[in-house]
Enzyme design. Structure first.
Site, mmCIF file in Angstrom:
data_model
loop_
_atom_site.group_PDB
_atom_site.id
_atom_site.type_symbol
_atom_site.label_atom_id
_atom_site.label_comp_id
_atom_site.label_asym_id
_atom_site.label_seq_id
_atom_site.Cartn_x
_atom_site.Cartn_y
_atom_site.Cartn_z
ATOM 1 N N CYS A 1 0.302 -1.052 -0.091
ATOM 2 C CA CYS A 1 -0.073 -0.213 0.376
ATOM 3 C C CYS A 1 0.986 1.159 -0.215
ATOM 4 O O CYS A 1 1.594 1.437 0.910
ATOM 5 C CB CYS A 1 -0.749 -0.294 0.951
ATOM 6 S SG CYS A 1 -1.994 1.689 1.634
ATOM 7 N N CYS B 1 0.712 3.926 2.709
ATOM 8 C CA CYS B 1 0.546 3.121 3.772
ATOM 9 C C CYS B 1 2.162 3.131 3.693
ATOM 10 O O CYS B 1 3.519 3.450 4.999
ATOM 11 C CB CYS B 1 0.830 1.636 4.256
ATOM 12 S SG CYS B 1 -1.361 1.151 4.268
#
Length: 106
Positions: free
Chosen positions: A31, A34
């Site tokens: 991600c 992230c």
């Protein structure tokens, strides 16, 4: 304090049995946002040491915890106070926004 890596098995012990504020980052290695929030959380950890604990849950490896708390998209940060979820933010947030989140639940 260091950021705590939490698993489905350790979630109760690391988060729900904790006193005080715990910021739990639900994330995954693939991600992009992230990855972008990781250094922000590292910095924040140094600034809120003693006021809050920062924990990370890899949703790929620990799907049970993610589904238990309704994590639909990542990154999701859930704030726990004395073991109870009290706040939730989804997506990439600034360090100041996250710091305010900690202060709000002191």
């Amino acid at each position: 304090m260091a950021i705590v890596n939490v698993s489905d098995q350790s979630f109760n012990n690391d988060v729900e049995s904790s006193q005080g504020v715990v910021l739990v980052d639900f994330w995954a290695p693939w991600c992009g946002p992230c990855k972008a929030i990781a250094p922000i959380l590292e910095e924040l950890d140094g600034e809120v040491s003693g006021q809050a604990t920062i924990a990370k849950v890899n949703v790929d490896e620990n799907p049970e915890s993610a589904s238990r708390f309704g994590v639909m998209s990542i990154p999701t940060i859930i704030v726990f106070k004395d073991g109870q979820p009290v706040d939730k933010v989804v997506g990439l947030n600034s360090k100041d926004a996250l710091k305010s989140l900690v202060a709000k639940h002191q």
